[in-house]
Write an enzyme that holds these catalytic residues in place. Structure first.
Site, PDB file in Angstrom:
ATOM      1  N   GLU A 173      28.463  49.206  58.430  1.00 58.60           N
ATOM      2  CA  GLU A 173      28.260  48.258  57.973  1.00 58.60           C
ATOM      3  C   GLU A 173      26.753  48.297  56.782  1.00 58.60           C
ATOM      4  O   GLU A 173      25.689  47.751  57.254  1.00 58.60           O
ATOM      5  CB  GLU A 173      27.746  46.851  58.889  1.00 58.60           C
ATOM      6  N   GLU A 292      36.248  48.042  63.473  1.00 54.41           N
ATOM      7  CA  GLU A 292      35.832  46.643  64.772  1.00 54.41           C
ATOM      8  C   GLU A 292      36.974  44.950  64.014  1.00 54.41           C
ATOM      9  O   GLU A 292      36.652  45.275  63.068  1.00 54.41           O
ATOM     10  CB  GLU A 292      34.248  46.119  64.565  1.00 54.41           C
TER      11      GLU A 292
HETATM   12  O1  AHR Z   1      30.623  44.249  67.446  1.00 55.24           O
HETATM   13  C1  AHR Z   1      29.401  43.867  67.914  1.00 55.24           C
HETATM   14  C2  AHR Z   1      28.269  44.338  66.022  1.00 55.24           C
HETATM   15  O2  AHR Z   1      29.421  43.685  65.093  1.00 55.24           O
HETATM   16  C3  AHR Z   1      28.251  45.618  65.046  1.00 55.24           C
HETATM   17  O3  AHR Z   1      27.372  46.196  66.126  1.00 55.24           O
HETATM   18  C4  AHR Z   1      28.598  45.419  64.364  1.00 55.24           C
HETATM   19  O4  AHR Z   1      28.575  46.203  63.386  1.00 55.24           O
HETATM   20  C5  AHR Z   1      29.029  44.016  64.081  1.00 55.24           C
HETATM   21  O5  AHR Z   1      28.271  43.589  62.542  1.00 55.24           O
END
Ligand code: AHR
Length: 502
Positions: A173, A292
């Site tokens: 990210e 994610e």
């Molecule tokens: O999963 C929680 C957080 O969400 C992670 O660390 C990040 O990559 C995302 O913003």
């Protein structure tokens, strides 16, 4: 009764079910590692300090690949801190989550845990506060057999054989201003390309994931991906997508339709990647790594700056209800519907932190509601994904307009002959939705199992005291007759209908 219709046919092929679609994510965040998967001294801990009660649940969940060690955490992480004798490992500040990291658990512990869990690792490198040199050191330490300083260092740490990690994420990210080492798309594209070029020189068969946008609402969404891929297209295999769906604003109809947003995101980023491929006259297709995704009550989280410096604090330990589980089931359906382009996906995270498994330090571990659709889908979605194009009543939503009440996909396992239909009724009307499926392409198909996740109390949750309050039950009245499957889907419900065709 409102009715939806669809046809199941082996000719309507989307792609193969990649087992990596059933991935998860372990970040050094809150209690995911410490007192989640790792807790020396716990009555269920094994000789490595891994909680065997959690390991059992991870195997039952059917997780296939696990991303590690972050997340935002990785962008200020020094992998060297987590290897070697424990007593020599430094305690460090983790600026991502304003936590103190003991480093008692690191790369070699994770790999030992992954072997016990039976999962493939997906390793992320720090391209935030660090760069190609440290990523290459990690690669050499992890994957080179012996005879160099770093590979021999690994051997001196008791790991004789190389880990041979295949899949690597080039940072996390880095489009997000909250990220340690946040970059513009050009800055990140350049560093990712140079890291990837060198990693592929080490081993051209590695699978590399470039960072896509951190969410679909950020201003740079899609333009970030285009720029990053212009730099990295030749060297990477996957592009990441991240998305969290927040039930917090009370707009239940839109929340139930979260799959529509995930669907649009996948379609947009596929088009963006193909646009860059066309521009570069490169015939390679970039796969998507949705590494994610989950339901996350983000509106309840006060933000990183609100946190105190603590070790393994309770962080975003969302407790999921029935509606959340139905949405998770619908997100898995969405991922399967794009099996031709989504090559991997990781539900974030695995234990305690927005997770299907909750634990108490020194106490029990249990399954959240969202555990169940994941476990059943991972177990039974096998073989080929079949496109279903239902004719369905619609639900009006504030965020996504009209969406079909029925959200579904099917898989066909040529080996066993099983056809599995996954379906969600996103409608909230009291009357159930009748579904009829034309099975003429599968003569003799009969129902062997109908698992339903539904509760008249959609806010019901599982707790340590009542760990099985919400779980799938056997559906009633589901039948096949003269080449037609008939099933009733109550409001806000997730279904897995398994048909034997032999
Ligand atoms: O999963 C929680 C957080 O969400 C992670 O660390 C990040 O990559 C995302 O913003």
């Amino acid at each position: 009764m409102p009715t939806a219709r669809l046809t199941l046919d082996p000719a309507f092929r989307v792609g193969s079910v990649d087992r990596r679609l059933f991935g998860s994510f372990v970040e050094h965040m809150g209690r995911c590692v410490h007192t989640g998967i790792y807790e020396p001294g716990h009555p269920a801990a094994d000789e490595d300090g891994f909680r065997t009660d959690v390991l059992d649940l991870v195997r039952e969940l059917g997780v296939t690949v696990v991303r590690y060690p972050g997340g935002n955490f990785v962008s200020n992480y020094r992998w060297e801190d987590g290897v070697g004798p424990r007593e020599d490992r430094p305690r460090r500040l983790d600026l991502a989550w304003r936590s103190v990291e003991s480093n008692a658990f690191g790369l070699n512990e994770f790999m030992a845990w992954a072997a016990k869990a039976g999962v493939e690792p997906m390793m992320a490198v720090n391209l935030g506060t660090r760069g190609p040199a440290e990523a290459l050191d990690l690669l050499e330490y992890a994957n080179y057999p012996s005879g160099t300083t770093l590979s021999d260092l690994r051997r001196s740490h008791g790991v004789a054989e190389p880990h041979d990690i295949r899949m690597w994420c080039l940072g996390n990210e880095l489009d997000g201003p909250w990220q340690m080492g946040h970059k513009t798309a050009h800055e990140y594209g350049r560093v990712a390309a140079e890291t990837a070029r060198a990693m592929k020189r080490f081993d051209p068969t590695l699978e590399l994931v470039a960072c896509g946008s951190s969410n679909a609402h950020i201003d740079t969404f899609a333009s970030w991906e285009a720029t990053v891929l212009e730099h990295t297209y030749d060297f990477v295999d996957h592009l990441s997508l991240h998305a969290y769906y927040d039930p917090g604003d009370g707009d239940v109809d839109s929340f139930l339709a979260s799959g529509a947003e995930m669907d649009r995101m996948i379609t947009s980023i596929t088009a963006t990647a193909d646009h860059v491929g066309a521009k570069l006259r490169n015939k390679k297709k970039i796969k998507l790594s949705f590494d994610e995704w989950n339901v996350w009550y983000q509106s309840r989280f006060g933000g990183e700056d609100s946190l105190d410096w603590r070790t393994a604090p309770e962080l975003i330990e969302d407790v999921y209800d029935v509606t959340d589980a139905v949405v998770v089931g619908s997100l898995l359906i969405t991922l399967l519907r794009h099996a031709d382009r989504v090559g991997a996906a990781c539900q974030a995270q695995l234990a305690n932190v927005i997770a299907p498994v909750l634990t108490r330090p020194g106490g029990p571990a249990w399954r959240q509601t969202i555990f169940h659709p994941f476990a059943r889908t991972a177990q039974y979605a096998r073989g080929t994904v079949l496109r279903v194009e239902p004719d369905s009543p619609v639900v009006e939503t504030a965020k996504y307009g009209e969406v079909p009440a029925l959200w579904s996909v099917a898989t066909y396992d040529e080996e066993s002959g099983d056809v599995v239909l996954f379906a969600v009724n996103r409608g909230r009307d009291e009357e159930p939705l009748r579904l009829t499926a034309d099975l003429r392409a599968f003569p003799g198909a009969r129902v062997v199992e109908h698992a339903v996740l539904h509760d008249t109390d959609t806010s019901a949750v599982n707790t340590a005291e009542q760990p099985d309050r919400v779980r799938p039950r056997e559906g009633a009245g589901t039948k096949t007759d003269d080449g037609t499957l008939t099933v009733e889907l109550p409001p806000v419900s997730w279904h897995m209908i398994r048909l034997a065709t032999r």
